[in-house]
Design a protein around this motif. Structure first.
Motif, PDB file in Angstrom:
ATOM      1  N   PHE A 387      35.420  24.032 -13.525  1.00  0.00           N
ATOM      2  CA  PHE A 387      36.837  23.796 -13.254  1.00  0.00           C
ATOM      3  C   PHE A 387      36.976  23.054 -11.937  1.00  0.00           C
ATOM      4  O   PHE A 387      36.063  23.007 -11.118  1.00  0.00           O
ATOM      5  CB  PHE A 387      37.631  25.112 -13.222  1.00  0.00           C
ATOM      6  CG  PHE A 387      37.207  26.073 -12.147  1.00  0.00           C
ATOM      7  CD1 PHE A 387      37.831  26.091 -10.914  1.00  0.00           C
ATOM      8  CD2 PHE A 387      36.167  26.957 -12.369  1.00  0.00           C
ATOM      9  CE1 PHE A 387      37.446  26.971  -9.922  1.00  0.00           C
ATOM     10  CE2 PHE A 387      35.770  27.852 -11.388  1.00  0.00           C
ATOM     11  CZ  PHE A 387      36.413  27.857 -10.164  1.00  0.00           C
ATOM     12  N   LYS A 388      38.172  22.497 -11.740  1.00  0.00           N
ATOM     13  CA  LYS A 388      38.459  21.759 -10.517  1.00  0.00           C
ATOM     14  C   LYS A 388      39.953  21.796 -10.244  1.00  0.00           C
ATOM     15  O   LYS A 388      40.772  22.015 -11.146  1.00  0.00           O
ATOM     16  CB  LYS A 388      37.984  20.301 -10.618  1.00  0.00           C
ATOM     17  CG  LYS A 388      38.751  19.477 -11.639  1.00  0.00           C
ATOM     18  CD  LYS A 388      38.255  18.041 -11.693  1.00  0.00           C
ATOM     19  CE  LYS A 388      38.505  17.303 -10.409  1.00  0.00           C
ATOM     20  NZ  LYS A 388      38.146  15.886 -10.463  1.00  0.00           N
ATOM     21  N   ASN A 424      37.806  19.694  -3.731  1.00  0.00           N
ATOM     22  CA  ASN A 424      37.077  20.611  -4.604  1.00  0.00           C
ATOM     23  C   ASN A 424      35.767  21.066  -3.980  1.00  0.00           C
ATOM     24  O   ASN A 424      35.316  22.191  -4.247  1.00  0.00           O
ATOM     25  CB  ASN A 424      36.820  19.942  -5.960  1.00  0.00           C
ATOM     26  CG  ASN A 424      38.059  19.902  -6.835  1.00  0.00           C
ATOM     27  OD1 ASN A 424      38.429  20.893  -7.449  1.00  0.00           O
ATOM     28  ND2 ASN A 424      38.703  18.748  -6.895  1.00  0.00           N
ATOM     29  N   GLN A 425      35.171  20.218  -3.169  1.00  0.00           N
ATOM     30  CA  GLN A 425      33.989  20.658  -2.423  1.00  0.00           C
ATOM     31  C   GLN A 425      34.354  21.798  -1.483  1.00  0.00           C
ATOM     32  O   GLN A 425      33.636  22.814  -1.392  1.00  0.00           O
ATOM     33  CB  GLN A 425      33.417  19.471  -1.632  1.00  0.00           C
ATOM     34  CG  GLN A 425      32.231  19.798  -0.745  1.00  0.00           C
ATOM     35  CD  GLN A 425      30.941  19.892  -1.512  1.00  0.00           C
ATOM     36  OE1 GLN A 425      30.813  19.322  -2.589  1.00  0.00           O
ATOM     37  NE2 GLN A 425      29.968  20.609  -0.972  1.00  0.00           N
ATOM     38  N   TRP A 426      35.474  21.653  -0.785  1.00  0.00           N
ATOM     39  CA  TRP A 426      35.941  22.716   0.110  1.00  0.00           C
ATOM     40  C   TRP A 426      36.310  23.978  -0.673  1.00  0.00           C
ATOM     41  O   TRP A 426      35.995  25.096  -0.249  1.00  0.00           O
ATOM     42  CB  TRP A 426      37.158  22.213   0.886  1.00  0.00           C
ATOM     43  CG  TRP A 426      37.777  23.227   1.785  1.00  0.00           C
ATOM     44  CD1 TRP A 426      37.411  23.545   3.061  1.00  0.00           C
ATOM     45  CD2 TRP A 426      38.895  24.076   1.477  1.00  0.00           C
ATOM     46  NE1 TRP A 426      38.220  24.528   3.566  1.00  0.00           N
ATOM     47  CE2 TRP A 426      39.141  24.877   2.616  1.00  0.00           C
ATOM     48  CE3 TRP A 426      39.704  24.244   0.357  1.00  0.00           C
ATOM     49  CZ2 TRP A 426      40.161  25.823   2.656  1.00  0.00           C
ATOM     50  CZ3 TRP A 426      40.726  25.175   0.387  1.00  0.00           C
ATOM     51  CH2 TRP A 426      40.945  25.950   1.533  1.00  0.00           C
ATOM     52  N   LEU A 427      36.948  23.793  -1.830  1.00  0.00           N
ATOM     53  CA  LEU A 427      37.345  24.950  -2.640  1.00  0.00           C
ATOM     54  C   LEU A 427      36.130  25.726  -3.120  1.00  0.00           C
ATOM     55  O   LEU A 427      36.103  26.970  -3.053  1.00  0.00           O
ATOM     56  CB  LEU A 427      38.182  24.474  -3.830  1.00  0.00           C
ATOM     57  CG  LEU A 427      38.630  25.555  -4.822  1.00  0.00           C
ATOM     58  CD1 LEU A 427      39.511  26.585  -4.142  1.00  0.00           C
ATOM     59  CD2 LEU A 427      39.349  24.922  -6.009  1.00  0.00           C
ATOM     60  N   ASP A 441      29.139  27.778  -7.587  1.00  0.00           N
ATOM     61  CA  ASP A 441      28.591  26.720  -6.752  1.00  0.00           C
ATOM     62  C   ASP A 441      29.309  25.421  -7.069  1.00  0.00           C
ATOM     63  O   ASP A 441      30.154  25.349  -7.962  1.00  0.00           O
ATOM     64  CB  ASP A 441      27.078  26.575  -6.972  1.00  0.00           C
ATOM     65  CG  ASP A 441      26.735  26.254  -8.425  1.00  0.00           C
ATOM     66  OD1 ASP A 441      27.649  26.331  -9.275  1.00  0.00           O
ATOM     67  OD2 ASP A 441      25.577  25.931  -8.717  1.00  0.00           O
ATOM     68  N   VAL A 442      28.996  24.390  -6.319  1.00  0.00           N
ATOM     69  CA  VAL A 442      29.619  23.070  -6.458  1.00  0.00           C
ATOM     70  C   VAL A 442      28.650  22.152  -7.191  1.00  0.00           C
ATOM     71  O   VAL A 442      27.448  22.121  -6.880  1.00  0.00           O
ATOM     72  CB  VAL A 442      29.987  22.490  -5.084  1.00  0.00           C
ATOM     73  CG1 VAL A 442      30.639  21.124  -5.233  1.00  0.00           C
ATOM     74  CG2 VAL A 442      30.917  23.433  -4.343  1.00  0.00           C
TER      75      VAL A 442
END
Length: 783
Positions: A387-388, A424-427, A441-442
């Motif tokens: 998800f994003k 999304n990286q921060w999320l 994880d990302v």
């Protein structure tokens, strides 16, 4: 039951061996050897060795690190249960079993290997298969490639790589496969990279993470026409990124048509042990080989991966390294042999089913969230959830909207895509930090960009993830969504405000997850670039310090450690009640204040030096004038004293005072006169800035006015409005020289009364005399 006497006496033999090391005769021999000891031996190996306690303490320090590292950086520790203890015991038993006699060792290892292989083939529906146990999960595929080369090239055993010149082998790998897999295979097999063909995924129809079967068929036919030999196809039952499964049934038909070997790997193979298996994954049971990673699926530490394969020629399997004649190599299956017996069929199925239930629980909650887009292969049974955060560009100005689709939409603007990747990286990092037991994880996907991935089959058994962890993850996600939407909406407003401000420079950094990046633009006539750069760094560093001292909910920093802009202020995530104009105004005003103070300090040294030189010249000139006034006789030692006694010379003391604010010299004569008269001037009060925003008690900086907020009562709102109206009705600010305080107005009234009462007195300046001095002079004039 009888216990092996060797096992019972292992501890006793260890103690006896330690006592032997302390024998007096050995000490004497060691002392003699010290004379000829080598000086390059490392410290831990010097002498007669270390005791067991010291060695274990060293291992513990290496495992857990120092206490400072534990507090600064948190890490996730694997949940080692009873089944994990069985796996660890298997490694210790394997070391002990290896010292048995050869015949007993051969029988034991054959039994362990055959049992484990049979159990795995039955569990994962792979009939009549053989097993190869390996530590590196890529090693199984490497051995399979060697087996296929030996099978397709009959003279490979005799001629080696020379037979590859006639027909170059080709290995086909999906573009969604693990990064670096093809290059690793070519390096280990000694093949050029041209032997590796990457097959693109679907672009028009089907999942964009599945291999394009029609394009693969065309690539194979083209290679055959060029005289190449299609050798092997690596398919995915759960891609490493999104967890999608290739069309294994059609791929198997295509491989049979071109006499190719089909190898399948992926996390979705774990669902073969369940009662219900999707048809796409069930087709993997017809493939030629598959790789299983049971350690992560079942939470077993340090157990080998298993590659199941079907082949009829044992000699070629031995040549490829899939089987070994060494009994010790077969002991790799011992940890799995123990763990599978301990878990049983119900325990194995329960762990895999629990992971599937976790993914379904998360997927159901994500469907009800706005601004969250999911990407799953099958909504009913998808072991991997991706998800994003995404907000429609047309609805950017709205505070909320309903999600219209459950698939990820691609942003139209390139810069917008970079911003979403950063957010999304921060999320993903925030969710992993807040809920470490979730194992999120990302992941970087080719079409969707940066997404957050939840793959419980790879993490839940290891981390012990439960249903409440998923609920906590969803709660944290709900808290972060308003922050993301507010920051995304205010980024453009912040950029416009900064660009309209003269002294600020907006820095566009698409990789920063926050409101934006700003730099105070320092104006200087200095031609030295290094000096100007240092001054710019000094001002922006001081600006960052001043901003962090303010009571606000914002985070100001120097940006990322690597890849960020220099001499900038990075502003983090914000909420919807942020007053952007006040924030930019405060940054600009603080920067100007720091710049003025910096320039004052820079000019201070030069101004003081010139002032001292000018004061010396003026004092020297004053001394010469005093000599002329006093005359030459007064300079003679004896005559001057007698003359001064008969006729004293009245001379006012003359000095110089240096005004740092004005940068000029002033005479001290007025100072002495004012002190002699007992008068002094009161400095004017410091004017307050008209830009300072009036805040309510407890309200933090950069918050919008809560005048219309429902959280305040009507009375408090009215009183606050009255206070603001009173502040607005104040007279405009005047300069410090023209501003008069209450004390000065009182003195002016007293001055008028004194002028009316006296007749033959000198004029008295009431603005420089206190009331006591004025009354004394009034009484003297009346007398």
């Amino acid at each position: 039951q009888m216990v092996d006497p060797t096992l019972a006496e292992m501890g006793k033999n260890l103690n006896e061996a330690m006592k032997m090391l302390e024998d007096n005769q050995r000490k004497v021999e060691e002392e003699n050897e010290k004379k000829y000891a080598r000086k390059d031996i490392p410290g831990p190996l010097q002498g007669s060795g270390q005791d067991m306690v010291s060695i274990l303490q060293l291992v513990q320090n290496l495992m857990h690190g120092e206490e400072e590292e534990e507090t600064s950086q948190s890490y996730r520790l694997q949940n080692v249960g009873e089944q994990g203890h069985m796996a660890l015991l298997g490694h210790s038993l394997a070391a002990y079993i290896s010292v048995l006699d050869r015949e007993r060792l051969r029988k034991l290892t054959t039994r362990i290997l055959s049992d484990t292989t049979l159990w795995l083939c039955r569990l994962f529906r792979y009939e009549n298969g053989s097993a190869y146990y390996h530590e590196d999960d890529r090693e199984g595929l490497l051995k399979i490639c060697r087996l296929v080369i030996h099978t397709r090239y009959e003279d490979y055993t005799l001629e080696g790589f020379n037979v590859l010149y006639t027909k170059q082998p080709v290995i086909y790998i999906s573009s969604a496969a693990r990064t670096g897999l093809g290059q690793a295979l070519c390096n280990q097999l000694g093949l050029p990279l041209s032997c590796m063909c990457r097959v693109p995924c679907n672009t028009m129809f089907g999942s964009q993470h599945q291999m394009d079967v029609a394009l693969l068929d065309r690539l194979i036919k083209d290679d055959v026409e060029f005289g190449k030999l299609p050798l092997l196809l690596v398919a995915n039952a759960g891609t490493p990124g999104a967890g999608h499964t290739d069309k294994l049934g059609r791929l198997k038909e295509l491989c049979e048509q071109h006499k190719m070997w089909l190898h399948v790997e992926g996390v979705n193979l774990a669902t073969l042990a369940l009662g219900y298996v999707s048809s796409s994954v069930l087709a993997a049971t017809k493939c030629d080989s598959m790789t299983l990673t049971l350690g992560s699926w079942l939470g077993l530490p340090a157990v080998p991966a298993v590659t199941l394969y079907r082949h009829e020629d044992p000699s070629l399997s031995l040549a490829a390294g899939l089987t070994s004649s060494q009994p010790v190599e077969k002991l790799r299956a011992l940890p799995l042999w123990l763990s599978l017996q301990y878990l049983g069929h119900d325990g194995i199925v329960e762990r895999i089913k629990h992971a599937s239930q976790l993914s379904q629980r998360l997927l159901e909650n994500l469907k009800n969230l706005d601004f969250i887009k999911t990407s799953v292969e099958d909504e009913l049974s998808s072991p991997v959830v991706v998800f994003k955060f995404f907000q429609e560009y047309s609805n950017r100005g709205q505070t909320s909207h309903a999600a219209q689709a459950s698939t990820i939409q691609h942003p139209i603007i390139s810069n917008e895509g970079h911003i979403y990747d950063t957010f999304n990286q921060w999320l993903g990092e925030q969710l992993a930090q807040l809920v470490p037991a979730s194992g999120v994880d990302v992941v970087e996907l080719e079409d969707e960009g940066t997404c957050v991935r939840f793959s419980p089959l790879m993490t839940s058994a290891v981390l012990g993830t439960e249903i409440q962890d998923i609920d906590h993850l969803v709660d944290c996600l709900k808290m972060k969504i308003p922050v993301l939407t507010s920051t995304l909406q205010l980024r453009e407003e912040f950029e416009q405000e900064v660009r309209r401000t003269v002294s600020l420079l907006y820095i566009e950094d698409l990789g920063w997850p926050g409101l934006g990046v700003v730099r105070y633009n320092y104006h200087s006539d200095e031609k030295n670039d290094d000096k100007q750069e240092k001054e710019l760094e000094k001002i922006n560093t001081e600006l960052l310090k001043k901003l962090n001292e303010l009571e606000s909910d914002l985070t100001f920093s120097l940006g990322p450690e690597f890849g960020g802009q220099k001499n900038c202020v990075y502003i983090g995530m914000v909420t919807e009640d942020l007053d952007v104009s006040e924030l930019v105004e405060t940054i600009a005003a603080t920067g100007r204040e720091i710049e003025e103070n910096s320039r004052l300090l820079e000019n201070m040294t030069e101004v003081v030096r010139k002032g001292i030189q000018e004061a010396q010249l003026q004092l020297q000139k004053a001394n010469e004038e005093r000599l002329l006034e006093e005359g030459l006789l007064r300079q003679i030692p004896v005559v001057g004293s007698v003359l001064n006694w008969f006729s004293p010379f009245q001379a006012s003391p003359k000095g110089r005072t240096f005004n740092l604010t004005a940068g000029s010299l002033e005479s001290t004569e007025s100072m002495y006169v004012s002190k002699a008269q007992g008068t002094g001037s009161t400095p004017p009060p410091t004017p307050t800035s008209s830009l300072a925003k009036q805040r309510l008690p407890g309200q933090k900086a950069f918050k919008r006015s809560l005048r219309n907020s429902d959280g305040f009562s009507e009375t408090s709102s009215i009183s606050h409005c009255d206070d603001l109206d009173k502040l607005d009705q104040r007279p405009p600010n005047v300069s410090p020289g023209q501003e008069q305080g209450p004390l000065e107005m009182e003195r002016a009234e007293e001055q008028k009364e004194v002028v009316q009462a006296k007749t033959d007195t000198e004029d008295i300046h009431s603005d420089q005399s206190p009331p006591d001095c004025t009354k004394a002079e009034e009484q003297a004039s009346l007398r």
